[in-house]
Design a protein around this motif. Structure first.
Motif, PDB file in Angstrom:
ATOM      1  N   MET A   1      53.880 -21.680 -39.788  1.00 27.38           N
ATOM      2  CA  MET A   1      54.773 -21.058 -38.808  1.00 27.38           C
ATOM      3  C   MET A   1      55.560 -19.962 -39.503  1.00 27.38           C
ATOM      4  SD  MET A   1      57.877 -22.844 -36.743  1.00 27.38           S
ATOM      5  CE  MET A   1      58.580 -23.448 -38.277  1.00 27.38           C
ATOM      6  N   THR A   2      55.488 -18.763 -38.996  1.00 27.95           N
ATOM      7  CA  THR A   2      56.260 -17.680 -39.571  1.00 27.95           C
ATOM      8  C   THR A   2      57.350 -17.269 -38.601  1.00 27.95           C
ATOM      9  OG1 THR A   2      54.381 -16.893 -40.818  1.00 27.95           O
ATOM     10  CG2 THR A   2      56.173 -15.342 -40.464  1.00 27.95           C
ATOM     11  N   ILE A   3      58.547 -17.189 -39.103  1.00 27.71           N
ATOM     12  CA  ILE A   3      59.692 -16.822 -38.284  1.00 27.71           C
ATOM     13  C   ILE A   3      60.147 -15.456 -38.748  1.00 27.71           C
ATOM     14  CG2 ILE A   3      62.023 -17.461 -37.610  1.00 27.71           C
ATOM     15  CD1 ILE A   3      61.205 -20.321 -38.632  1.00 27.71           C
ATOM     16  N   SER A   4      60.159 -14.513 -37.861  1.00 28.96           N
ATOM     17  CA  SER A   4      60.581 -13.176 -38.241  1.00 28.96           C
ATOM     18  C   SER A   4      61.907 -12.843 -37.591  1.00 28.96           C
ATOM     19  CB  SER A   4      59.540 -12.149 -37.806  1.00 28.96           C
ATOM     20  OG  SER A   4      58.351 -12.377 -38.502  1.00 28.96           O
ATOM     21  N   THR A   5      62.770 -12.279 -38.347  1.00 26.19           N
ATOM     22  CA  THR A   5      64.013 -11.761 -37.801  1.00 26.19           C
ATOM     23  C   THR A   5      64.066 -10.298 -38.160  1.00 26.19           C
ATOM     24  OG1 THR A   5      65.337 -12.135 -39.767  1.00 26.19           O
ATOM     25  CG2 THR A   5      65.096 -13.981 -38.240  1.00 26.19           C
ATOM     26  N   SER A   6      65.173  -9.674 -37.799  1.00 30.62           N
ATOM     27  CA  SER A   6      65.253  -8.236 -38.032  1.00 30.62           C
ATOM     28  C   SER A   6      65.254  -7.892 -39.513  1.00 30.62           C
ATOM     29  CB  SER A   6      66.528  -7.704 -37.382  1.00 30.62           C
ATOM     30  OG  SER A   6      67.647  -8.393 -37.890  1.00 30.62           O
ATOM     31  N   ARG A   7      65.676  -8.825 -40.362  1.00 32.39           N
ATOM     32  CA  ARG A   7      65.838  -8.461 -41.760  1.00 32.39           C
ATOM     33  C   ARG A   7      65.006  -9.286 -42.719  1.00 32.39           C
ATOM     34  NH1 ARG A   7      70.095  -9.084 -44.317  1.00 32.39           N
ATOM     35  NH2 ARG A   7      69.665  -7.380 -45.706  1.00 32.39           N
ATOM     36  N   ARG A   8      64.333 -10.298 -42.248  1.00 33.40           N
ATOM     37  CA  ARG A   8      63.607 -11.096 -43.211  1.00 33.40           C
ATOM     38  C   ARG A   8      62.512 -11.875 -42.523  1.00 33.40           C
ATOM     39  NH1 ARG A   8      68.256 -15.586 -44.333  1.00 33.40           N
ATOM     40  NH2 ARG A   8      68.062 -16.657 -42.374  1.00 33.40           N
ATOM     41  N   SER A   9      61.646 -12.382 -43.322  1.00 37.29           N
ATOM     42  CA  SER A   9      60.556 -13.167 -42.791  1.00 37.29           C
ATOM     43  C   SER A   9      60.491 -14.466 -43.572  1.00 37.29           C
ATOM     44  CB  SER A   9      59.254 -12.382 -42.950  1.00 37.29           C
ATOM     45  OG  SER A   9      58.186 -13.168 -42.514  1.00 37.29           O
ATOM     46  N   VAL A  10      60.495 -15.554 -42.876  1.00 46.53           N
ATOM     47  CA  VAL A  10      60.511 -16.863 -43.527  1.00 46.53           C
ATOM     48  C   VAL A  10      59.253 -17.600 -43.131  1.00 46.53           C
ATOM     49  CG1 VAL A  10      61.735 -19.049 -43.686  1.00 46.53           C
ATOM     50  CG2 VAL A  10      63.015 -16.931 -43.415  1.00 46.53           C
ATOM     51  N   HIS A  11      58.628 -18.206 -44.088  1.00 48.81           N
ATOM     52  CA  HIS A  11      57.419 -18.948 -43.778  1.00 48.81           C
ATOM     53  C   HIS A  11      57.634 -20.403 -44.100  1.00 48.81           C
ATOM     54  CE1 HIS A  11      53.046 -19.264 -43.147  1.00 48.81           C
ATOM     55  NE2 HIS A  11      53.201 -20.334 -43.901  1.00 48.81           N
ATOM     56  N   LEU A  12      57.398 -21.256 -43.126  1.00 52.85           N
ATOM     57  CA  LEU A  12      57.490 -22.694 -43.344  1.00 52.85           C
ATOM     58  C   LEU A  12      56.083 -23.252 -43.419  1.00 52.85           C
ATOM     59  CD1 LEU A  12      60.272 -23.855 -40.879  1.00 52.85           C
ATOM     60  CD2 LEU A  12      60.414 -23.699 -43.342  1.00 52.85           C
TER      61      LEU A  12
ATOM     62  N   VAL B   1      77.948 -16.676 -31.582  1.00 57.58           N
ATOM     63  CA  VAL B   1      78.000 -15.777 -32.737  1.00 57.58           C
ATOM     64  C   VAL B   1      78.311 -14.355 -32.284  1.00 57.58           C
ATOM     65  CG1 VAL B   1      76.591 -14.716 -34.543  1.00 57.58           C
ATOM     66  CG2 VAL B   1      76.520 -17.187 -34.202  1.00 57.58           C
ATOM     67  N   ALA B   2      77.675 -13.938 -31.189  1.00 58.53           N
ATOM     68  CA  ALA B   2      77.911 -12.577 -30.706  1.00 58.53           C
ATOM     69  C   ALA B   2      79.360 -12.392 -30.258  1.00 58.53           C
ATOM     70  CB  ALA B   2      76.964 -12.269 -29.546  1.00 58.53           C
ATOM     71  N   ARG B   3      79.927 -13.433 -29.703  1.00 60.75           N
ATOM     72  CA  ARG B   3      81.279 -13.298 -29.149  1.00 60.75           C
ATOM     73  C   ARG B   3      82.374 -13.387 -30.195  1.00 60.75           C
ATOM     74  NH1 ARG B   3      82.248 -16.430 -23.586  1.00 60.75           N
ATOM     75  NH2 ARG B   3      84.346 -15.864 -24.212  1.00 60.75           N
ATOM     76  N   VAL B   4      82.181 -14.224 -31.195  1.00 59.37           N
ATOM     77  CA  VAL B   4      83.335 -14.512 -32.051  1.00 59.37           C
ATOM     78  C   VAL B   4      83.174 -14.103 -33.513  1.00 59.37           C
ATOM     79  CG1 VAL B   4      83.888 -16.461 -30.570  1.00 59.37           C
ATOM     80  CG2 VAL B   4      82.681 -16.868 -32.707  1.00 59.37           C
ATOM     81  N   CYS B   5      81.975 -13.744 -33.917  1.00 59.53           N
ATOM     82  CA  CYS B   5      81.834 -13.407 -35.336  1.00 59.53           C
ATOM     83  C   CYS B   5      82.458 -12.046 -35.642  1.00 59.53           C
ATOM     84  CB  CYS B   5      80.364 -13.395 -35.737  1.00 59.53           C
ATOM     85  SG  CYS B   5      79.861 -14.955 -36.428  1.00 59.53           S
ATOM     86  N   PRO B   6      83.011 -11.899 -36.819  1.00 56.59           N
ATOM     87  CA  PRO B   6      83.614 -10.616 -37.187  1.00 56.59           C
ATOM     88  C   PRO B   6      82.572  -9.489 -37.217  1.00 56.59           C
ATOM     89  CG  PRO B   6      84.183 -12.350 -38.756  1.00 56.59           C
ATOM     90  CD  PRO B   6      83.131 -12.907 -37.873  1.00 56.59           C
ATOM     91  N   PRO B   7      82.999  -8.268 -36.984  1.00 55.80           N
ATOM     92  CA  PRO B   7      82.059  -7.141 -36.967  1.00 55.80           C
ATOM     93  C   PRO B   7      81.269  -6.977 -38.263  1.00 55.80           C
ATOM     94  CG  PRO B   7      84.180  -6.492 -36.072  1.00 55.80           C
ATOM     95  CD  PRO B   7      84.363  -7.871 -36.617  1.00 55.80           C
ATOM     96  N   HIS B   8      81.872  -7.371 -39.384  1.00 51.57           N
ATOM     97  CA  HIS B   8      81.140  -7.154 -40.632  1.00 51.57           C
ATOM     98  C   HIS B   8      79.934  -8.087 -40.760  1.00 51.57           C
ATOM     99  CE1 HIS B   8      83.933 -10.402 -41.801  1.00 51.57           C
ATOM    100  NE2 HIS B   8      82.983 -10.764 -42.640  1.00 51.57           N
ATOM    101  N   LEU B   9      79.798  -9.038 -39.836  1.00 51.55           N
ATOM    102  CA  LEU B   9      78.624  -9.912 -39.846  1.00 51.55           C
ATOM    103  C   LEU B   9      77.633  -9.535 -38.740  1.00 51.55           C
ATOM    104  CD1 LEU B   9      80.283 -13.402 -40.425  1.00 51.55           C
ATOM    105  CD2 LEU B   9      78.938 -12.088 -42.056  1.00 51.55           C
ATOM    106  N   VAL B  10      77.868  -8.402 -38.113  1.00 50.82           N
ATOM    107  CA  VAL B  10      77.062  -8.082 -36.941  1.00 50.82           C
ATOM    108  C   VAL B  10      75.576  -7.967 -37.285  1.00 50.82           C
ATOM    109  CG1 VAL B  10      77.358  -5.572 -37.141  1.00 50.82           C
ATOM    110  CG2 VAL B  10      76.898  -6.590 -34.920  1.00 50.82           C
ATOM    111  N   ASP B  11      75.270  -7.452 -38.455  1.00 49.51           N
ATOM    112  CA  ASP B  11      73.866  -7.278 -38.814  1.00 49.51           C
ATOM    113  C   ASP B  11      73.218  -8.589 -39.242  1.00 49.51           C
ATOM    114  OD1 ASP B  11      75.657  -7.005 -41.081  1.00 49.51           O
ATOM    115  OD2 ASP B  11      73.816  -6.798 -42.243  1.00 49.51           O
ATOM    116  N   ARG B  12      74.014  -9.640 -39.371  1.00 52.99           N
ATOM    117  CA  ARG B  12      73.465 -10.924 -39.824  1.00 52.99           C
ATOM    118  C   ARG B  12      73.396 -11.949 -38.696  1.00 52.99           C
ATOM    119  NH1 ARG B  12      73.246 -10.884 -45.395  1.00 52.99           N
ATOM    120  NH2 ARG B  12      71.684 -12.456 -44.959  1.00 52.99           N
ATOM    121  N   ARG B  13      73.700 -11.527 -37.495  1.00 54.89           N
ATOM    122  CA  ARG B  13      73.795 -12.526 -36.419  1.00 54.89           C
ATOM    123  C   ARG B  13      72.490 -13.301 -36.236  1.00 54.89           C
ATOM    124  NH1 ARG B  13      77.038  -8.885 -31.959  1.00 54.89           N
ATOM    125  NH2 ARG B  13      79.057  -8.958 -32.994  1.00 54.89           N
TER     126      ARG B  13
END
Lengths: 242, 194
Positions: B1-12, B41-53
């Motif tokens: 199973m490969t899970i892709s996100t905007s910044r990384r790819s994880v393989h289990l 996460v979208a509602r309450v996380c600080p802006p500096h974490l926006v790219d990691r949501r």
């Protein structure tokens, strides 16, 4: 909000309050702030803690942006959890419970799923035994990108350990690796964290385990900070209290 | 199973033997939880974490599934338990993200760190200054006011704040009211007119 003296010119209006809230949400974490005790925050938000302890947590929220972020998340998620209808609990196995298949058919399906092609398995196992390879009953999830190394527990999974010598051991890092470890009980009622130690073992203080009954599962995970600065995290291991 | 996100790819790697009850992998049964996590996460996380949501939610879901796999007692997996576990995993992952500058374990494709600030850098800096000033001013408030205003600024209503603090609603309302006034005065002495 209707206050006792609305004519006070120092009071911010609603738009100003919203700007203040947005500014608070945007604050970056403090350098060297105390680690967030997520379980404590959750219990405070959900009302499990007594009022005086809840107030103590709110005091942390006032002082530390990381605690504030954790508080807001807990608020959102505890509210979302309450909105989940009990009949739609997204639990594993819910699919089989909802299924209208007759139980007998379901059992047959489960049997077929869990015992595929016995003959082939037996032959494969025999071949592996001949080759001197141990076939583990389950293969742990493995994350690629670890340069062939992984952090592994040196204790058998689910092994019971004495309360007075609950020593967790693991391997996987080169010399100079710094380790942090976190553990919790199954219900997250007990959580414990140790930062940056050099030895790949840790004796959990008996005081940490004191609230747990004999036989309780302890879930633990270690994180390696390698000498080159990279970070590796183990899977979650499980051991029991004797 | 490969899970892709905007910044990384994880393989289990798949487990060799899997039963239907061992925990479904990212299927519809957990979708509502994933959606709730994403919303929170979208509602309450600080802006500096926006790219990691996406990463934060993904990691929390993976930790949840890992725990599910090890938990044989299905009865324990109530909604509140699931959400609580997911929340703990999420906070833990946020702490890890904040702490490490390095490329993490799960990252297969080494990508440069994107800028962490959203929008106009001047606005971000200004917002950060205001936030610090707010915290500093909160510290100067009488404790009860500080607690009441803190919850109000975290998005609680006055009745919610009263219940959480264990105080009478009218008293809490008064504390919030007075506290906001004092907060504004304090901010103005620091040169902020929010």
């Amino acid at each position: 909000m209707s206050g006792p003296s609305r004519d006070d010119k120092n009071l911010p209006d609603d738009a100003t309050v919203e700007r203040l809230r947005a500014a608070v949400r945007g604050e970056e974490p403090l350098e060297g702030g105390a680690p967030v005790d997520a379980d404590l925050v959750w219990r405070a938000v959900s009302g499990e803690l007594p009022p005086e302890e809840r107030r103590a947590v709110v005091a942390r929220v006032a002082a530390d942006p990381a605690w504030a972020t954790a508080w807001r998340l807990a608020h959102e998620l505890s509210r979302a959890a309450q909105e989940v209808p009990k009949t739609e609990t997204p639990a594993p196995g819910a699919r089989s419970r909802r299924s209208e298949r007759p139980a007998r058919e379901a059992r047959r399906f489960r049997f077929a799923w869990s015992h595929p092609a016995w003959g082939s398995v037996a032959v494969a196992a025999l071949v592996l035994v001949v080759l001197g390879i141990t076939l583990r009953p389950e293969v742990e999830p493995r994350l690629r990108g670890m340069d062939g190394r992984e952090v592994t527990s040196l204790l058998p999974d689910d092994m019971a350990l004495p309360r007075e010598a609950f020593i967790l051991r693991w391997s996987g890092g080169p010399d100079g690796t710094l380790w942090s470890l976190q553990l919790s009980s199954e219900d997250l009622g007990v959580t414990h964290r140790v930062e940056t130690q050099q030895r790949a073992e840790y004796q959990v203080p008996a005081s940490v385990l004191a609230p747990l009954p004999a036989g309780a599962k302890v879930l633990w995970q270690v994180e390696a900070r390698l000498p080159d600065g990279r970070v590796r995290r183990s899977a979650t291991f499980v051991n029991r209290l004797e | 199973m490969t899970i892709s996100t905007s910044r990384r790819s994880v393989h289990l790697e798949p487990r060799q033997r899997q039963t239907p009850d061992a925990g479904p992998a990212l299927d519809g049964e957990l979708e509502s939880l994933r959606e709730a996590l994403s919303r929170a996460v979208a509602r309450v996380c600080p802006p500096h974490l926006v790219d990691r949501r996406d990463d934060l939610v993904q990691t929390a879901m993976m930790r949840l599934m890992e725990l599910q796999r090890r938990e044989p007692d299905r009865e324990r997996w109530t909604a509140s338990y699931l959400y609580r576990v997911a929340y703990t995993a999420l906070v833990d992952e946020i702490r890890n993200v904040e702490r490490r500058k390095e490329v993490g374990l799960e990252v297969v494709e080494a990508l440069p760190e994107p800028p962490v600030a959203m929008g106009n850098p001047e606005q971000s800096a200004r917002a950060s200054q205001i936030a610090r000033a707010v915290r500093d001013c909160l510290r100067k408030l009488v404790e009860d006011r500080r607690l009441a205003v803190t919850l109000y600024l975290q998005g609680h209503t006055v009745p919610e704040a009263a219940e959480l603090l264990g105080w009478d609603g009218k008293r809490t309302e008064n504390l919030v009211y007075r506290g906001l006034g004092a907060l504004r005065l304090c901010l103005s002495t620091k040169g902020f007119e929010p």
